[in-house]
Design an enzyme around this catalytic site. Structure first.
Site, PDB file in Angstrom:
ATOM      1  N   ALA A 157     -31.732  57.507  59.913  1.00  0.00           N
ATOM      2  CA  ALA A 157     -30.798  56.396  59.732  1.00  0.00           C
ATOM      3  C   ALA A 157     -29.434  56.741  60.311  1.00  0.00           C
ATOM      4  CB  ALA A 157     -30.683  56.044  58.247  1.00  0.00           C
ATOM      5  N   TYR A 158     -28.945  57.920  59.992  1.00  0.00           N
ATOM      6  CA  TYR A 158     -27.651  58.371  60.488  1.00  0.00           C
ATOM      7  C   TYR A 158     -27.656  58.456  62.011  1.00  0.00           C
ATOM      8  CZ  TYR A 158     -23.709  61.609  61.187  1.00  0.00           C
ATOM      9  OH  TYR A 158     -22.552  62.205  61.606  1.00  0.00           O
ATOM     10  N   ALA A 159     -28.684  59.096  62.577  1.00  0.00           N
ATOM     11  CA  ALA A 159     -28.763  59.253  64.029  1.00  0.00           C
ATOM     12  C   ALA A 159     -28.848  57.911  64.733  1.00  0.00           C
ATOM     13  CB  ALA A 159     -29.960  60.125  64.401  1.00  0.00           C
ATOM     14  N   THR A 161     -27.620  54.957  63.780  1.00  0.00           N
ATOM     15  CA  THR A 161     -26.323  54.271  63.811  1.00  0.00           C
ATOM     16  C   THR A 161     -25.377  54.928  64.801  1.00  0.00           C
ATOM     17  OG1 THR A 161     -25.469  55.599  61.944  1.00  0.00           O
ATOM     18  CG2 THR A 161     -26.532  53.504  61.424  1.00  0.00           C
ATOM     19  N   LYS A 162     -25.447  56.245  64.901  1.00  0.00           N
ATOM     20  CA  LYS A 162     -24.548  56.939  65.818  1.00  0.00           C
ATOM     21  C   LYS A 162     -24.961  56.746  67.277  1.00  0.00           C
ATOM     22  CE  LYS A 162     -21.594  58.803  62.932  1.00  0.00           C
ATOM     23  NZ  LYS A 162     -20.160  58.494  62.980  1.00  0.00           N
TER      24      LYS A 162
END
Length: 247
Positions: A157-159, A161-162
């Site tokens: 999820a973090y990757a 969005t980034k």
């Protein structure tokens, strides 16, 4: 001491700790009036105090970048209190606890998306609107090397969005360089002040060419360079800062 930012007003979101605080200090040391924004008033006050102890100028504004009205108020307050907005470091983000994709719940996905992508879009939308009408400016967004190399399992999820943020940065850079606004992003790896996983830091020491994680000051120095006239021909770039991990 150089003074590359004398007479400039710099906004740093997520300015209460870590890379945000280090960058706020770096801007102030080179003459900028710095506005730090975030959701924790005590942390913001501590950053302002550190800057003022060094003789710099700083201010704090409470804001949640996931709320459009907060972002509008943040940019408006910065301009009204200090006469302009010339530099923005969109640093605020949320790193959730690791979950494999199949175990990631909708609430976590939504929170990460609203903070790390929608929040930066809102910030750029209103920062650009001011800068476009007032002679231009510089924006630096905070992405991550995880979106480039995908080596951190459980951070999908973090990757995601980034990675989207890096694409958003490039598009915004192309759209607004004609308005005198330079937009770039940084993609650091692990940074010592924000790294709470000793086992991963040990892994980096043994696997990364640099043999260590980054110091917050090293990331801050890079942001300051991207915000300075020294990088005036750098547009739409996503600069990876991970000691060679992504090579």
């Amino acid at each position: 001491m150089t003074a590359r930012f004398t007479g400039k007003v710099a906004l740093v979101t997520g300015g209460g700790s870590g890379t945000g605080r280090a960058t706020a200090l770096a801007f102030a040391r080179e003459g900028a009036t710095v506005v730090v924004a975030g959701r924790e008033p005590r942390d913001l006050t501590d950053t302002v105090t550190l800057i003022e102890k060094e003789g710099g100028k700083a201010d704090a504004v409470m804001a949640d970048v996931t709320h459009a009205l907060d972002v509008i108020r943040l940019v408006k307050s910065t301009v009204e209190r200090h006469g302009g907005l010339h530099i923005a470091f969109n640093n605020a983000c949320w790193v959730p606890h690791p979950h494999m994709i199949a175990e990631t719940c909708e609430a976590v996905w939504g929170e990460v998306l609203s903070t790390n992508l929608t929040g930066v879009w809102l910030l750029m939308k209103h920062e650009i609107a001011h800068m476009r009408e007032n002679g231009g400016g510089v924006i630096v967004n905070h992405s991550t090397n995880v979106s480039v190399n995908g080596r951190r399992l459980g951070f999908g999820a973090y990757a995601s969005t980034k990675a989207a943020l890096s694409a958003l940065t490039r598009t915004a850079a192309q759209e607004h360089i004609g308005d005198g606004i330079r937009i770039n992003s940084i993609s650091p790896g692990d940074v010592e002040a924000t790294n709470g996983r000793a086992e991963w830091e040990e892994h980096v020491k043994t696997s990364a060419p640099a043999g260590r994680v980054a110091r917050t000051e090293e990331i801050a120095d890079t942001v300051a360079w991207l915000a300075s006239p020294e990088s005036k021909f750098v547009v739409g770039h996503d600069l990876v800062l991970d000691g060679g991990v992504t090579l």
